[in-house]
Design a protein around this motif. Structure first.
Motif, PDB file in Angstrom:
ATOM      1  N   ARG A 174     -19.973  94.579 -66.965  1.00  0.00           N
ATOM      2  CA  ARG A 174     -20.974  95.623 -66.774  1.00  0.00           C
ATOM      3  C   ARG A 174     -22.344  95.126 -67.221  1.00  0.00           C
ATOM      4  NH1 ARG A 174     -16.361  98.729 -67.102  1.00  0.00           N
ATOM      5  NH2 ARG A 174     -16.540 100.785 -66.153  1.00  0.00           N
ATOM      6  N   ALA A 176     -25.796  96.628 -69.066  1.00  0.00           N
ATOM      7  CA  ALA A 176     -26.541  97.716 -69.712  1.00  0.00           C
ATOM      8  C   ALA A 176     -28.014  97.483 -69.410  1.00  0.00           C
ATOM      9  CB  ALA A 176     -26.298  97.717 -71.217  1.00  0.00           C
ATOM     10  N   VAL A 190     -25.272 102.104 -68.213  1.00  0.00           N
ATOM     11  CA  VAL A 190     -24.317 101.009 -68.074  1.00  0.00           C
ATOM     12  C   VAL A 190     -23.679 101.159 -66.704  1.00  0.00           C
ATOM     13  CG1 VAL A 190     -22.068 100.196 -68.857  1.00  0.00           C
ATOM     14  CG2 VAL A 190     -23.814 100.762 -70.541  1.00  0.00           C
ATOM     15  N   LYS A 198     -21.531 104.120 -62.847  1.00  0.00           N
ATOM     16  CA  LYS A 198     -22.760 104.217 -63.643  1.00  0.00           C
ATOM     17  C   LYS A 198     -22.592 105.284 -64.725  1.00  0.00           C
ATOM     18  CE  LYS A 198     -27.672 105.104 -62.800  1.00  0.00           C
ATOM     19  NZ  LYS A 198     -28.659 105.198 -61.721  1.00  0.00           N
ATOM     20  N   TRP A 213     -24.933  94.227 -76.093  1.00  0.00           N
ATOM     21  CA  TRP A 213     -23.510  94.518 -76.251  1.00  0.00           C
ATOM     22  C   TRP A 213     -22.948  93.910 -77.526  1.00  0.00           C
ATOM     23  CZ3 TRP A 213     -20.598  97.250 -72.616  1.00  0.00           C
ATOM     24  CH2 TRP A 213     -21.242  97.524 -71.402  1.00  0.00           C
ATOM     25  N   ILE A 220     -22.821  99.440 -77.923  1.00  0.00           N
ATOM     26  CA  ILE A 220     -24.163  99.063 -77.460  1.00  0.00           C
ATOM     27  C   ILE A 220     -25.137  99.288 -78.614  1.00  0.00           C
ATOM     28  CG2 ILE A 220     -26.038  99.637 -75.876  1.00  0.00           C
ATOM     29  CD1 ILE A 220     -23.977  98.868 -74.060  1.00  0.00           C
ATOM     30  N   SER A 435     -22.624  92.379 -70.132  1.00  0.00           N
ATOM     31  CA  SER A 435     -21.522  92.589 -71.080  1.00  0.00           C
ATOM     32  C   SER A 435     -20.688  91.322 -71.207  1.00  0.00           C
ATOM     33  CB  SER A 435     -20.618  93.723 -70.595  1.00  0.00           C
ATOM     34  OG  SER A 435     -19.752  93.270 -69.577  1.00  0.00           O
TER      35      SER A 435
END
Lengths: 439, 209
Positions: A174, A176, A190, A198, A213, A220, A435
């Motif tokens: 993912r 962020a 994210v 999402k 991350w 987070i 991530s």
């Protein structure tokens, strides 16, 4: 306002079967003649289903795989309109379809599969074939919730890339990032690389910045003005729990990064106009002050072994990159070219640093060896590109660029090739953080 | 929430509403400071408007008692407040404390900046009860975290110069919004130079912490 990450990450891989022919080659993926590897991704065969949504799933899973394969830059995915066979009328195992139907259109690789739906659950079987050798390279069966079908596709593409390179892909990950797409506020989101699943992390109608991350992908760390004075918050995605880092006195935490072992945070504390680096524990208590400069010391990023920190300092008169060694407390300057080098991130392999540098009146992404030397410019200065972040395998870099007007997120290979846009919200999407590998 | 709605109405609409709202505010007994009824910062100041109901004693903490020579010593809105309420972070022309501006990637004070700061210092010295938060701002170029640190340097440079001019530094706090709350949003130098600034926001008087 805090939100809970309601999505379930876990997937059961029921069986990894028929995985007999492991890839013999590792390294670059090239088709015949050194071009991108030509691959076909068939719509999936509907094996059994009582849902009305099956046609959408048949192409949806294939489309998600195509998105990832093209994003990697290593494959040329053949256009579906050219496919000869009808996926619903042929089998999905070797011998149950005709390889000539695929070699005839130029495919060297072929992805076929089938799925069945029961209520909210889906079972998907996917196989990678070598069309020229008439061989199955890998087959996997996945089960999960129907709504998470894209994640199954991402996981299988990671497996395809593993077959070709010996290292799994990074598409089940993912990003962020910060976006003002909801209005004038900057909130943290994210999502998968294809924009799916999402999730809005913050919703406090102020300014939230610098998401990063934890190495386990469960938390987070970000900075926010939500309680007026800027400080850091550590947000746990699954529980929705949050820890606020309260600086001493009138200081403010501008940004921070969790260490690779997850036990500490390196943070920038601003006080009386000076920004310095501090080592904190996970609750925000100061363990150690790292820098003592009058001026700016910001944007720290850990080496993958957790022993060194790359950061930005203006101690020379302009922002440049420096490396701090935690064992001896010594600092060495890394960049000498240009008068504006910021937002560094250390590569997962440990060998390179990617950063934002100023070129004329524009900003571009550069990478440089940790030993110094000449930096490579990876993006064009016809627009601004900023805030690079490495994929967990170090083979890709995501960044923000305004080349299409507003800021959007892009991904490229670490060499700078195959730059592709990821996001297209109505606002500005900035400050991506990739991530780690997720389950 | 109701209060925010009312603020929005004030900012978006006409004076006709203002008296009604002011009355209703009094009715519901909200302790509200004068700027609620001040014109929106984006609108032009009009001399025909009565001065804002600047009653600093209402928001005053311990030690308040001095009144400045002007009626402008109202508590201001921070740029973050402006963002929340959807207003441009403009320093009203009527404000006694003017913005100072900086060069790209610079936090040193130009001759112009010093001149503005001297005028700001003079006003602060004649209004000794006033406390100010100095906001540092940057243009959009460069990266967010560096600009937050640069904005902090700008705010501190202004604070230190005011202190050398005799303004007690405990009356001055600083914050940085980096490039996050720009005044002007176009991508050109005439816009950027307006965003590289220190802004002075009068804060509610409170005992020194």
């Amino acid at each position: 306002m805090m939100r809970k990450f309601l999505l379930c990450f876990s997937f059961a891989i029921l069986a990894a079967h028929a995985n007999t022919a492991r890839a013999a080659v590792t390294g670059e993926i090239v088709g015949q003649g050194g071009q991108k590897f030509p691959i076909a991704v068939s719509p999936l065969k509907i094996l059994s289903a009582v849902s009305s949504d099956v046609a959408r799933l048949s192409t949806g899973i294939a489309d998600a795989m195509i998105h990832d394969l093209e994003l990697s830059g290593w494959f040329k995915v053949l256009d579906r309109g050219a496919y000869i066979e009808d996926a619903q009328k042929t089998g999905i195992t070797l011998g149950a379809f005709d390889c000539k139907d695929w070699s005839a259109i130029g495919a060297e690789g072929l992805v076929k599969g089938g799925f069945s739906v029961q209520g909210e659950d889906i079972t998907v079987e996917l196989r990678l074939f070598d069309v020229y050798q008439n061989k199955e390279r890998v087959g996997k069966r996945y089960t999960g919730r129907v709504r998470d079908f894209r994640r199954i596709a991402h996981k299988f593409v990671d497996e395809i890339i593993n077959q070709f390179t010996g290292i799994p892909g990074v598409f089940n990950t993912r990003i962020a990032y910060v976006s003002n797409s909801g209005g004038r506020f900057k909130e943290i989101y994210v999502s998968h690389l294809d924009g799916s699943e999402k999730f809005q992390v913050t919703d406090n109608h102020t300014i939230n910045l610098s998401p990063s991350w934890s190495s386990d992908g469960r938390s987070i760390l970000y900075s926010s003005f939500k309680e007026r004075n800027q400080t850091l918050y550590l947000f746990e995605l699954f529980s929705g729990k949050e820890v606020k880092f309260t600086p001493r006195g009138s200081g403010k935490y501008l940004s921070g990064k969790l260490s690779p072992d997850g036990q500490s945070v390196v943070a920038t504390l601003e006080s009386a106009g000076n920004s310095n680096l501090y080592l904190l524990d996970r609750s925000g208590n100061v363990i150690r002050r790292l820098t003592e400069a009058a001026g700016i010391e910001v944007s720290p990023s850990w080496s993958p072994d957790g022993k060194q920190i790359i950061f930005v300092s203006d101690r020379s008169g302009s922002p440049q990159l420096y490396i701090f060694d935690l064992s001896d407390g010594k600092t060495r300057r890394l960049t000498y070219n240009g008068n504006y080098n910021t937002s560094p991130e250390w590569s997962p392999k440990g060998d390179r640093i990617v950063y934002t540098g100023r070129v004329g009146s524009r900003f571009a992404i550069f990478s440089i060896s940790v030993d110094g030397g000449e930096a490579r410019k990876l993006t064009s200065e016809s627009a601004d590109s900023e805030d690079p972040t490495w994929s967990p395998d170090g083979r890709f870099i995501a960044f923000a660029s305004n080349r299409a007007g507003r800021y959007h997120l892009y991904v490229m290979q670490a060499s700078g090739e195959n730059q592709r846009r990821l996001t297209g919200s109505g606002g500005d999407d900035t400050k991506p953080s990739w991530s780690p590998r997720l389950d | 929430m109701q209060l925010r709605k009312i603020f929005k109405l004030v900012s978006e609409d006409t004076m006709k509403f203002q008296s009604e709202i002011a009355a209703s505010l009094m009715l519901i007994g909200l302790a509200i400071v004068g700027q609620a009824c001040a014109p929106a910062s984006t609108s032009k100041p009009t001399s025909s408007l009565p001065p804002p109901a600047a009653d600093s004693s209402r928001s005053a903490g311990a030690g308040e008692g001095q009144r400045g020579p002007t009626k402008d010593s109202t508590v201001g809105k921070s740029s973050l407040d402006d963002l929340k309420t959807g207003k441009a972070p403009v320093t009203p022309p009527s404000s006694p404390l003017k913005d100072v501006f900086f060069g790209f990637d610079r936090s040193d004070l130009s001759a112009d900046a010093r001149s503005v700061l001297r005028a700001n210092a003079d006003w602060l010295k004649t209004n000794p009860a006033v406390r100010v938060e100095i906001e540092g701002h940057c243009d959009e170029r460069g990266t967010s975290e560096y600009n937050l640190a640069l904005g902090a340097k700008r705010a501190q440079a202004a604070r230190e110069y005011l202190a050398t001019l005799g303004v007690a530094s405990q009356r001055l706090s600083t914050t940085s919004y980096g490039e996050e709350i720009p005044l002007c949003k176009e991508a050109n130098e005439s816009c950027w130079k307006q965003n590289r600034r220190a802004r002075f926001v009068i804060t509610p008087t409170r005992p020194a912490s």
